[in-house]
Structure formats: C-alpha cells, structure tokens
Design an enzyme around this catalytic site. Structure first.
Site, PDB file in Angstrom:
ATOM      1  N   ASP A  75       8.870   5.998  15.112  1.00 41.77           N
ATOM      2  CA  ASP A  75       8.792   7.219  14.870  1.00 41.77           C
ATOM      3  C   ASP A  75       9.163   8.069  16.041  1.00 41.77           C
ATOM      4  OD1 ASP A  75       7.973   9.881  14.027  1.00 41.77           O
ATOM      5  OD2 ASP A  75       5.671   9.271  13.615  1.00 41.77           O
ATOM      6  N   ILE A  76      10.136   8.950  16.107  1.00 36.62           N
ATOM      7  CA  ILE A  76      10.403   9.562  17.279  1.00 36.62           C
ATOM      8  C   ILE A  76      10.380  10.826  16.869  1.00 36.62           C
ATOM      9  CG2 ILE A  76      12.177  10.013  18.801  1.00 36.62           C
ATOM     10  CD1 ILE A  76      13.730   7.365  17.956  1.00 36.62           C
ATOM     11  N   ASP A  77       9.235  11.737  17.676  1.00 38.36           N
ATOM     12  CA  ASP A  77       9.006  13.031  17.377  1.00 38.36           C
ATOM     13  C   ASP A  77       9.459  13.965  18.496  1.00 38.36           C
ATOM     14  OD1 ASP A  77       7.451  15.439  16.801  1.00 38.36           O
ATOM     15  OD2 ASP A  77       5.966  14.407  15.707  1.00 38.36           O
TER      16      ASP A  77
ATOM     17  N   GLU B 194       0.827  -1.302  -0.139  1.00 35.70           N
ATOM     18  CA  GLU B 194      -0.018  -0.024   0.001  1.00 35.70           C
ATOM     19  C   GLU B 194       0.853   1.357  -0.047  1.00 35.70           C
ATOM     20  OE1 GLU B 194      -3.120   2.609   2.572  1.00 35.70           O
ATOM     21  OE2 GLU B 194      -2.405   0.857   3.501  1.00 35.70           O
TER      22      GLU B 194
ATOM     23  N   HIS C 174       8.958  17.851   2.705  1.00 36.71           N
ATOM     24  CA  HIS C 174       7.932  18.039   3.960  1.00 36.71           C
ATOM     25  C   HIS C 174       7.320  19.504   3.264  1.00 36.71           C
ATOM     26  CE1 HIS C 174       6.249  19.589   7.388  1.00 36.71           C
ATOM     27  NE2 HIS C 174       6.462  18.540   8.124  1.00 36.71           N
TER      28      HIS C 174
ATOM     29  N   ARG D 204      10.629  17.517  12.397  1.00 33.21           N
ATOM     30  CA  ARG D 204      11.035  17.792  13.647  1.00 33.21           C
ATOM     31  C   ARG D 204      11.589  16.061  14.218  1.00 33.21           C
ATOM     32  NH1 ARG D 204       5.307  18.779  13.475  1.00 33.21           N
ATOM     33  NH2 ARG D 204       4.320  17.001  14.353  1.00 33.21           N
TER      34      ARG D 204
END
Length: 419
Positions: A109-111, A44, A325, A163
């Site tokens: 996912d590290i934000d 997908e 982005h 970020r």
C-alpha cells in the site's frame, strides 16, 4: 465527466453492483482455480456500509453468493482479507486460537500522504498531476524488483481511488509466506528510513547494491521534470537549504556560495551533481572517500515509501479492486503497466460518470434479447462505458494466471509420466 455527489451514492451503488462490477473475473481471481478445496469459502471479506457500518469476517460459499450479497447490501467499500483455517463467518463457533489466517496475497500500500515532507504542491489527501509522478516512480521501482530480483510473476497494481496505489502479488508460493518473509521483503524494498525528526533518511555506502543502482536509474528518468521543474526543490534559498542539509559539509559550503549565481533548479542540480561525480572519480583513483549524496537526495525525494504493517500481516485487510471511493466517487481500477506513464487519476471513471454513460447508451432494443443471461447482459453494459479498458486489464491478469496454472499442471503431469 458527470460530477460526483457523495449524497448520490445510495442511488448509484445498486446500478454499479448489478450492471458494472466484473463479478465473473473477480470470482475467478480469488478462487484461484480451486487449487485448494473451499479456498473461496475460507476467504474473508469486509464491507463498509452506509453510515460507517463496518462488517468484518464475511465469507461466502461461492462467487455467486458474494455477487448476490453485494447486490443486496451495496457496500460503500469492500476489503479483502486472508484465507482462514475455518470459514470467517463461523469464526465465533471455533475454539479460541483455532481460527487462524493461512494464506494471503503479498500486498503493498503506497500512500501519497507519506511523501508530505518532500512534495510542495499538495499535502495530506490532496494530489495533483505534479506529485502523481511519485506513484509512477513507485510502481516502476517496486514492480521491477518484484520480477527481476525476487522472481515474482503475478502482480496486480491498482489505483486506490483517491491518493495512492496498491499491489497484489498472487503467486501460489508467495500467498503461503509467513509474516517474517513478508517483512523481510518490505525491508529489502525500503531505503527511506526515519520519522519527521530525521533529516537525512537515505544513507548509502560502498558497495552499492544492484537494487539501489537500478532504482536510481528509474528515478533519473523522472527527476528533472518532477523534482527540479515540478517541485522546484532548488528554486529558493529556503528550499535548497533543505537539500544541501543532505550533503557533506565540505561540499555544502562551496555550493551555498555558488547556488545564487545559477538561474534555476536545473542548473543548480547540474552543479551539485557534477561536484559529486568528481568526488566519486577522485575516490576511484584512490584520492579521498566516495560519496553518493546526489543519489541519496534523489532517493529521499522520490523513492517509494511502504507501510510494513500492511504487507507483513497475513490477516491485514486491503481495499478491493473495483471498490468505489466514497469521497471521490472514483473506481479503484487496475493499472496497465504498459501505459503507466499515461495514467491520469483524474480521468478514472467515477460511479456518477459510469451511470451517466449507461443512461446515455440507453437500451438498444435491437441487441436486447429477453433470453440473454445476466452475465452476458452485464458484459454488454460495462462495455458501453469507460470502465471497459480497466476490466480488460483485470481479465488479462486473471487469464495469465490461469494459463500459468494450466501450464504448471501439465508440467507436473509430464513429470509423473516419466516415472
């Protein structure tokens, strides 16, 4: 670097997808050498188009078909999903319940927004060179654990474009993991627990697990420059009270009296750390209880914060490498772990700067060959730009997976020949 204007995206994206996107290596990555028939066709993709038009369950017969669609629709964002039981673009024709995700890379996912309670320089979507160190620490801790503790080999780390960072673990066996296995992995890699109302979010007790010890050793390399100098976490009574709230009361009270006598955060930390080391030494000698408050502080302020929902769900989507982005214009580029400490998110090429570099390079008529194929022309184009080193990191990652796959096939062939 050319200034990015979001309004220019519709004009710039066609150039990016036609001349700069690394279609060849990208298709080889997601096809995994055709280890399973129709593997790529069952994957997908989702596209976010202009005006926030969101298209899910896109799928393509080949990487070349995906390439043509990217060049036709010029999505503002690309997300990658699971490999399904049926082609995602035909999911409405499948019996209810039969359309199910089968495989997916294990992703993280590290934000930076998840660190807002411990960073003072920025908040929300904002980042700066001071707090970016948190992402460097996160990659160092998680990557070491994936390789040394969990035996994973093929990891692609990617800057999100704004970020945070993403990690794609692509080992064949890991892609088949259940949600329970994925959740257990995140749990193993999680130490900071509790919401905004929780004051003390890291609690250590004997025996200290080797993963925690190794994580502390990583944090220690960055802690003074990041937390004590950059964030100045012990610089004022207001800030040091937040830190001392994480220390046992019998140790906290003497420190509250001594901290004002010290010059800065570095000296105050040395005082706190020395006190804790003496407590541990006394406990080792049978006098009192051991305490790791200094380690707990370092981990609470610096340890990676993972979103378990992103990692455990096989059907979860994650932004693709080499997406643009739409707010910063920066390209979501792979990270070179050999040069991680030198990575600067503000130096990442933007779509504006890349198109400007292409224009500046011009058309070199001496090297131009009308018989040159489109893939060769695209390679020549991106090599003229600052995207080239990031594409090379990506290509090396794909090549290493391909070498490992060939080696495994050869090993299996040799084993079969022994019987």
């Amino acid at each position: 670097m050319a200034r990015f204007e979001p309004a220019a995206l519709p004009e710039l994206l066609p150039v990016f997808y036609r001349r700069l996107f690394p279609h060849g290596a990208y298709g080889r990555w997601l096809g995994y050498g055709g280890v399973v028939k129709n593997y790529f066709q069952l994957r997908e993709f989702s596209f976010t188009l202009r005006d926030d038009v969101y298209l899910r369950f896109q799928s393509f017969g080949s990487p070349q078909e995906l390439e043509r669609e990217l060049q036709r629709t010029n999505p503002y964002k690309i997300d990658i999903g699971a490999v399904y039981s049926h082609r995602p673009n035909q999911h409405n024709t499948v019996h209810l319940g039969a359309f199910q995700p089968q495989e997916k890379e294990l992703v993280f996912d590290i934000d930076m927004t998840d660190y807002d309670d411990v960073r003072t320089c920025c908040s929300s979507a904002e980042i700066c060179s001071k707090c970016w160190t948190l992402m460097t620490i996160a990659v160092r801790i998680i990557d070491r654990a994936l390789v040394e503790d969990l035996g994973m080999k093929h990891r692609l780390w990617v800057y999100s474009g704004r970020r945070g960072v993403h990690c794609w673990v692509c080992d064949d066996a890991v892609r088949k993991w259940s949600p329970a296995l994925r959740a257990a992995t995140v749990e193993y890699l999680t130490l900071v627990k509790g919401g905004a109302e929780t004051v003390k979010k890291v609690n250590l007790s004997e025996p200290i697990h080797p993963f925690i010890r190794r994580s502390v050793s990583v944090v220690e390399k960055y802690f003074e420059a990041y937390a004590l100098v950059g964030q100045d976490i012990l610089g004022s009574p207001e800030s040091w009270e937040k830190v001392l709230a994480l220390v046992p009361e019998d140790i906290r009270e003497p420190l509250q009296g001594e901290f004002p006598k010290k010059r800065d955060s570095v000296q105050r930390w040395e005082l706190l750390k020395g006190r804790m080391e003496r407590v541990r030494a006394a406990a080792a000698g049978g006098k009192g209880t051991s305490c790791y408050a200094d380690w707990e502080i370092m981990l609470q302020y610096c340890f990676p914060r993972l979103d378990i929902n992103v990692s455990k769900g096989v059907g979860h989507l994650l932004k693709s490498p080499f997406s643009v982005h739409p707010k910063t214009g920066r390209i979501s580029v792979p990270l070179d772990l050999q040069r991680l400490d030198q990575f600067n998110p503000f130096a990442v090429p933007t779509i504006s700067s890349l198109c400007h570099e292409l224009d500046a390079a011009g058309n070199d008529r001496e090297q131009e060959d009308s018989r040159e194929t489109e893939p060769k022309r695209r390679v020549r184009d991106y090599k003229k730009t600052s995207l080239a080193p990031y594409v090379r990191v990506f290509e090396q990652f794909v090549e290493e997976m391909e070498r490992a796959r060939r080696g495994e096939l050869l090993r299996r062939s040799d084993l079969q020949g022994d019987f």
